[in-house]
Design a protein around this motif. Sequence first.
Motif, PDB file in Angstrom:
ATOM      1  N   MET A   1       0.832  -1.208   0.000  1.00  9.67           N
ATOM      2  CA  MET A   1       0.000   0.000   0.000  1.00  9.67           C
ATOM      3  C   MET A   1       0.864   1.254   0.000  1.00  9.67           C
ATOM      4  SD  MET A   1      -3.171  -0.885   2.572  1.00  9.67           S
ATOM      5  CE  MET A   1      -3.886   0.733   2.267  1.00  9.67           C
ATOM      6  N   GLN A   2       1.949   1.237   0.760  1.00 11.38           N
ATOM      7  CA  GLN A   2       2.832   2.390   0.807  1.00 11.38           C
ATOM      8  C   GLN A   2       3.427   2.679  -0.569  1.00 11.38           C
ATOM      9  OE1 GLN A   2       6.086   1.949   3.539  1.00 11.38           O
ATOM     10  NE2 GLN A   2       6.970   3.944   3.064  1.00 11.38           N
ATOM     11  N   GLY A   3       3.825   1.626  -1.276  1.00  8.53           N
ATOM     12  CA  GLY A   3       4.390   1.821  -2.605  1.00  8.53           C
ATOM     13  C   GLY A   3       3.385   2.408  -3.587  1.00  8.53           C
ATOM     14  N   ILE A   4       2.127   1.948  -3.495  1.00  7.72           N
ATOM     15  CA  ILE A   4       1.088   2.473  -4.404  1.00  7.72           C
ATOM     16  C   ILE A   4       0.713   3.901  -4.016  1.00  7.72           C
ATOM     17  CG2 ILE A   4      -1.263   2.151  -5.214  1.00  7.72           C
ATOM     18  CD1 ILE A   4       0.708   0.110  -6.292  1.00  7.72           C
ATOM     19  N   LEU A   5       0.537   4.153  -2.713  1.00  6.60           N
ATOM     20  CA  LEU A   5       0.149   5.492  -2.264  1.00  6.60           C
ATOM     21  C   LEU A   5       1.220   6.528  -2.557  1.00  6.60           C
ATOM     22  CD1 LEU A   5      -1.472   4.668   1.205  1.00  6.60           C
ATOM     23  CD2 LEU A   5      -2.655   5.487  -0.839  1.00  6.60           C
ATOM     24  N   SER A   6       2.473   6.119  -2.491  1.00  4.52           N
ATOM     25  CA  SER A   6       3.554   7.088  -2.690  1.00  4.52           C
ATOM     26  C   SER A   6       3.501   7.717  -4.072  1.00  4.52           C
ATOM     27  CB  SER A   6       4.904   6.406  -2.469  1.00  4.52           C
ATOM     28  OG  SER A   6       5.107   5.371  -3.418  1.00  4.52           O
ATOM     29  N   GLN A   7       3.070   6.937  -5.073  1.00  3.41           N
ATOM     30  CA  GLN A   7       2.996   7.481  -6.427  1.00  3.41           C
ATOM     31  C   GLN A   7       1.996   8.644  -6.498  1.00  3.41           C
ATOM     32  OE1 GLN A   7       1.635   4.752  -9.391  1.00  3.41           O
ATOM     33  NE2 GLN A   7       2.138   6.090 -11.103  1.00  3.41           N
ATOM     34  N   GLY A   8       0.808   8.455  -5.915  1.00  2.00           N
ATOM     35  CA  GLY A   8      -0.191   9.525  -5.914  1.00  2.00           C
ATOM     36  C   GLY A   8       0.249  10.706  -5.071  1.00  2.00           C
ATOM     37  N   PHE A   9       0.917  10.441  -3.936  1.00  4.64           N
ATOM     38  CA  PHE A   9       1.349  11.534  -3.067  1.00  4.64           C
ATOM     39  C   PHE A   9       2.424  12.387  -3.737  1.00  4.64           C
ATOM     40  CE2 PHE A   9       0.139   9.090   1.047  1.00  4.64           C
ATOM     41  CZ  PHE A   9      -1.196   9.308   0.739  1.00  4.64           C
ATOM     42  N   VAL A  10       3.355  11.739  -4.415  1.00  2.00           N
ATOM     43  CA  VAL A  10       4.421  12.495  -5.092  1.00  2.00           C
ATOM     44  C   VAL A  10       3.829  13.403  -6.165  1.00  2.00           C
ATOM     45  CG1 VAL A  10       6.418  12.273  -6.621  1.00  2.00           C
ATOM     46  CG2 VAL A  10       6.250  10.846  -4.582  1.00  2.00           C
ATOM     47  N   LEU A  11       2.904  12.871  -6.944  1.00  2.63           N
ATOM     48  CA  LEU A  11       2.258  13.687  -7.979  1.00  2.63           C
ATOM     49  C   LEU A  11       1.458  14.825  -7.360  1.00  2.63           C
ATOM     50  CD1 LEU A  11       1.000  10.932 -10.453  1.00  2.63           C
ATOM     51  CD2 LEU A  11       2.892  12.523 -10.783  1.00  2.63           C
ATOM     52  N   THR A  12       0.776  14.559  -6.245  1.00  3.44           N
ATOM     53  CA  THR A  12      -0.014  15.606  -5.597  1.00  3.44           C
ATOM     54  C   THR A  12       0.883  16.720  -5.068  1.00  3.44           C
ATOM     55  OG1 THR A  12      -1.682  13.980  -4.949  1.00  3.44           O
ATOM     56  CG2 THR A  12      -1.691  16.078  -3.781  1.00  3.44           C
ATOM     57  N   ILE A  13       1.975  16.349  -4.409  1.00  2.00           N
ATOM     58  CA  ILE A  13       2.872  17.368  -3.860  1.00  2.00           C
ATOM     59  C   ILE A  13       3.513  18.184  -4.974  1.00  2.00           C
ATOM     60  CG2 ILE A  13       5.018  17.695  -2.579  1.00  2.00           C
ATOM     61  CD1 ILE A  13       4.248  15.224  -0.908  1.00  2.00           C
ATOM     62  N   ALA A  14       4.008  17.493  -6.014  1.00  5.91           N
ATOM     63  CA  ALA A  14       4.643  18.212  -7.118  1.00  5.91           C
ATOM     64  C   ALA A  14       3.644  19.114  -7.837  1.00  5.91           C
ATOM     65  CB  ALA A  14       5.261  17.216  -8.096  1.00  5.91           C
TER      66      ALA A  14
ATOM     67  N   LEU B   1      -6.156  19.311  -0.733  1.00  7.18           N
ATOM     68  CA  LEU B   1      -5.933  18.517  -1.938  1.00  7.18           C
ATOM     69  C   LEU B   1      -5.188  17.229  -1.609  1.00  7.18           C
ATOM     70  CD1 LEU B   1      -6.381  18.488  -4.975  1.00  7.18           C
ATOM     71  CD2 LEU B   1      -4.219  19.686  -5.257  1.00  7.18           C
ATOM     72  N   PHE B   2      -4.277  17.297  -0.650  1.00  6.58           N
ATOM     73  CA  PHE B   2      -3.544  16.097  -0.223  1.00  6.58           C
ATOM     74  C   PHE B   2      -4.503  15.072   0.374  1.00  6.58           C
ATOM     75  CE2 PHE B   2      -0.934  13.597   2.683  1.00  6.58           C
ATOM     76  CZ  PHE B   2       0.142  13.263   1.864  1.00  6.58           C
ATOM     77  N   LEU B   3      -5.465  15.521   1.169  1.00  2.00           N
ATOM     78  CA  LEU B   3      -6.449  14.608   1.762  1.00  2.00           C
ATOM     79  C   LEU B   3      -7.331  13.984   0.685  1.00  2.00           C
ATOM     80  CD1 LEU B   3      -7.505  16.692   4.911  1.00  2.00           C
ATOM     81  CD2 LEU B   3      -5.957  14.718   4.819  1.00  2.00           C
ATOM     82  N   ILE B   4      -7.722  14.777  -0.300  1.00  2.00           N
ATOM     83  CA  ILE B   4      -8.522  14.230  -1.404  1.00  2.00           C
ATOM     84  C   ILE B   4      -7.706  13.202  -2.187  1.00  2.00           C
ATOM     85  CG2 ILE B   4      -9.689  14.812  -3.560  1.00  2.00           C
ATOM     86  CD1 ILE B   4     -11.214  15.683  -1.087  1.00  2.00           C
ATOM     87  N   SER B   5      -6.427  13.503  -2.395  1.00  2.00           N
ATOM     88  CA  SER B   5      -5.557  12.553  -3.089  1.00  2.00           C
ATOM     89  C   SER B   5      -5.443  11.253  -2.311  1.00  2.00           C
ATOM     90  CB  SER B   5      -4.179  13.181  -3.291  1.00  2.00           C
ATOM     91  OG  SER B   5      -3.275  12.255  -3.840  1.00  2.00           O
ATOM     92  N   LEU B   6      -5.355  11.368  -0.991  1.00  2.00           N
ATOM     93  CA  LEU B   6      -5.303  10.167  -0.150  1.00  2.00           C
ATOM     94  C   LEU B   6      -6.541   9.303  -0.367  1.00  2.00           C
ATOM     95  CD1 LEU B   6      -4.044   8.497   2.157  1.00  2.00           C
ATOM     96  CD2 LEU B   6      -5.226  10.013   3.767  1.00  2.00           C
ATOM     97  N   MET B   7      -7.707   9.937  -0.432  1.00  2.00           N
ATOM     98  CA  MET B   7      -8.948   9.191  -0.652  1.00  2.00           C
ATOM     99  C   MET B   7      -8.956   8.557  -2.039  1.00  2.00           C
ATOM    100  SD  MET B   7     -11.600  11.947   1.035  1.00  2.00           S
ATOM    101  CE  MET B   7     -13.020  11.014   0.483  1.00  2.00           C
ATOM    102  N   ALA B   8      -8.449   9.292  -3.049  1.00  2.00           N
ATOM    103  CA  ALA B   8      -8.448   8.771  -4.417  1.00  2.00           C
ATOM    104  C   ALA B   8      -7.498   7.585  -4.569  1.00  2.00           C
ATOM    105  CB  ALA B   8      -8.058   9.876  -5.402  1.00  2.00           C
ATOM    106  N   CYS B   9      -6.403   7.572  -3.799  1.00  2.00           N
ATOM    107  CA  CYS B   9      -5.416   6.493  -3.905  1.00  2.00           C
ATOM    108  C   CYS B   9      -5.740   5.307  -3.013  1.00  2.00           C
ATOM    109  CB  CYS B   9      -4.025   7.018  -3.547  1.00  2.00           C
ATOM    110  SG  CYS B   9      -3.392   8.294  -4.641  1.00  2.00           S
ATOM    111  N   PHE B  10      -6.594   5.506  -2.033  1.00  2.00           N
ATOM    112  CA  PHE B  10      -6.800   4.479  -1.021  1.00  2.00           C
ATOM    113  C   PHE B  10      -7.425   3.210  -1.605  1.00  2.00           C
ATOM    114  CE2 PHE B  10      -9.162   2.488   2.496  1.00  2.00           C
ATOM    115  CZ  PHE B  10      -8.120   2.302   3.390  1.00  2.00           C
ATOM    116  N   ILE B  11      -8.462   3.350  -2.420  1.00  2.00           N
ATOM    117  CA  ILE B  11      -9.155   2.163  -2.955  1.00  2.00           C
ATOM    118  C   ILE B  11      -8.228   1.342  -3.850  1.00  2.00           C
ATOM    119  CG2 ILE B  11     -11.065   1.408  -4.410  1.00  2.00           C
ATOM    120  CD1 ILE B  11     -12.699   3.742  -3.370  1.00  2.00           C
ATOM    121  N   PRO B  12      -7.505   1.966  -4.817  1.00  2.00           N
ATOM    122  CA  PRO B  12      -6.580   1.140  -5.618  1.00  2.00           C
ATOM    123  C   PRO B  12      -5.480   0.485  -4.772  1.00  2.00           C
ATOM    124  CG  PRO B  12      -6.981   3.243  -6.691  1.00  2.00           C
ATOM    125  CD  PRO B  12      -7.571   3.345  -5.328  1.00  2.00           C
TER     126      PRO B  12
END
Length: 884
Positions: free
Chosen positions: A806-819, A857-868
């Motif tokens: 999960m950490q590996g998958i979530l990190s991809q969305g978090f990096v894109l969100t932060i950038a 936006l980071f919290l929304i990204s967390l929700m969007a990445c959580f299910i995948p």
Amino acid sequence: MFDRFIRKLRYWLNPAARENSLQEEMKFHLEMKMEELMQSGMTEIEARNVARKQFGNLTLHQEKVRGIWMTRWMDDFMQDIRYAFRSIRHQPGFALVAILSASLGIGACSLIFALANFALFRSLPVEDPHHLVSITGKNLKSGKAGTPLTFPDFEDIRKTESLTDAAAVISMVPSGMTTAGEPRQYWGSIVTANYFDVVRPEFILGRGFDQTHDNRLGEKSIIVLSYQLWKSRYSGDRNILGKDILLNGQKATVIGVTGPEFKGEDPIFFTQFWVPFSMMDSFPSLGKTSDRLLNRNFQWLSAVGRIRPEANAGIASAEMNALALNLETAYPDSNQDRSFIVEPAGQAHPGIRHLMKLFFLLLLTASILILIAACTNIANLLLARGSSRKREIATRLSIGAGRERIIRQLLTESILIALIGGIAGYGIALAGVKAISRLQIPLPLPIDLNISVDYRVTLFCICISTVTGIIFGILPALKVTQFNLTNALKDDHWWGRSIQNFSLRNALVLIQVSICTLLLICSGLFIRSFYQAGKIYPGFSHRNVLLATFDLNSVDQTGNIFRDILQKIDQIPGVRSSALANTVPLKPYGMINSAVGKEGGTGEESGIVSAKIISITPNFFKTLGIHMMHGQDFQSIPSSEKMALINQSLSKRLFSDHDPVGHRIRYEGQSYSIQGVVENTKTNTLGEDPSPALYLPLTQENRAFMGITLLVHTKDDPAAYSSSIRQIITDAHPHATISEIKTMEMHLTQAMMIPRTAVYFFGIAGLMGLIIASVGIYGLVSFTVVQRTKDIGIRMALGATRAQVMQGILSQGFVLTIAGSLIGMGMAFGATRLASSLLYGISPTDTLTFVLVPIFLFLISLMACFIPSMRAASIDPATTLKYE
């Protein structure tokens, strides 16, 4: 000739006929060659073989001929269209998401363009509208555009060589009109008698004014009705010409009715009737006619002119600038720093056009950003969809299909999706226009919000749909046709291991997140601005105050009528105080501006200042809770003495830090003694800086272009006193018309219309951007999980925990969100400065907004990445290892 053209047209439009003709022609040439060889001694079989050998490949020759046909491109195009429709039909889910994304962006852009086209770009429905110009003033010192003209300046403008003629206009003058029953208030224009000869609108009944006598005071009262007033008030009576109606209690004969399209020169506020200058004395709110016609300091009208055929607006503008310099030299006391603006008639007033252009530019920019975000979302969908079509594309390339041909076919599909989305977007624009037309704007003026979606809007929608299809289709089309053909045919997962395609999808999501950040920051700023606007102190009290705006429509004994109204109001139980004024603070219309100077000063000491002229009765400041800083109110002033009150801003401009009480100022050639100084209040908007204001007794300065406002301060709910106040005003004068009764709290709510509108539009833009970015992040992460299913299974089989997956998958969305957030914040830091004039009480770089938006936006990204990520962590390694 025509029959021959029809036969050729039918031939080129009938592919079967062309094919038969081509085969017959090829057969004819082959038979002629065989006959020639047989005459030389060959047998039929030998001649046929030799002829075919010499003639070459029949199919190849047919393809070459088809290649030079003019309609080959049409055949290919129609084939691409049919193929695109089949692809869309086979994947309806993908098509629905793509079309909805495109329609939202295209519809938003088309709607904003329709609004801008309505307010800024329309031509008037008159004869030769391109030679009709409006002429207004400009203050060179303050930069304020659209200031009124004086009548002497207008007379000088009429003499310029670039104009055939010009007409003076006093727009939006209220009047009570009576035909049967109680009078109703309507808004019209007072114009010089040549007005209709200059403007040249259509008439469905009657005529315009006669220049020979309709300008002279004392002539017979006449009136021209607008089509809208004629239909609504007089039920389209075609026998109305020659009939008399009561206008401000005086008879006026109807001489004409304009066409349905013409509503005056302003695109937003429409005129309901026109009367000539000879009737100016019938409008008591305008004051004395002699003062208006001779005074070069009294700015009160605008002008509309018709340019000569050999001239243009640029020549006329240069001539007006030269005239302004001459007038400044000849009349330095009145024409200092004055100039003129010449522009096509029918546009929004120059005084508000800059704000409107800025508002529309921001909205259009937000809509384009939404469209770009939608395009990147669709491009991502096309890239993902390309992975499922890899074998199809590779097979077509392997059997000889050209890459350009496949790219063209893929672009045709994307453009088709965009055009279908454009049709839906056009429907969204139409629905938005209809919704806006039903809005109830809190203004008593007649407002035309029937926005027509004309050919400009249609062409804009078609063009932006086509460009949109190319934008979101070109990159995926290039990528899905650029790969190693051998690997593509034998490896099902070439797409998933392609670093370039994966990087492109990341880049597209990065664009979505950065755009979403920008839109959310703009939305947050306007929400914060709206909240801060409610906390701005307007300079007066708004609790338990009732406002009633009315017009007596009479010049007889107005002072006595005012006195009677106030006496009766004060006798009502529960009323603490009452007053009358020609306008009230935060009323965005009807405020008179004029030049005010210090008496006795010379040069810079004279201090000519443009000030708001407000006429009031005693207790005005007490009723509104406005503090008296120095001096006293008007209670003890004899009616014969010229006394005035000024606000702090005017005091500082004219007298610096000195006490002005007892000094004298000059206004319209008369000297006034300063009785006191009052606190500054907001005059037009909550966000403005304090404006200079001059307060005069209403009994001495009874000019109220928009009627008189009664202010009543009560002990309890002011709305409960509405019926009593209405009855008192109606009893005071038989022709009085009441335009509106409202509480001061309602008045303040209406004053916040601009920040509320900004919150509404930009809030929707931010929400749409957030949805698109969330879908983009979710789609990218989901796609990554699908493509890396085997890799994830192997990692889990080797001992990786669910948390690590999960950490590996979530990190991809978090990096894109932060950038993306950092990029969006950088864009917003520069872009929001353009909206500073629309913000109230906050900076365009408000720290709280710039901090909270990325967190949200980071919290929304967390929700969007959580299910995948949960789906990835739930992969069964045993099943995954059989994935191939």
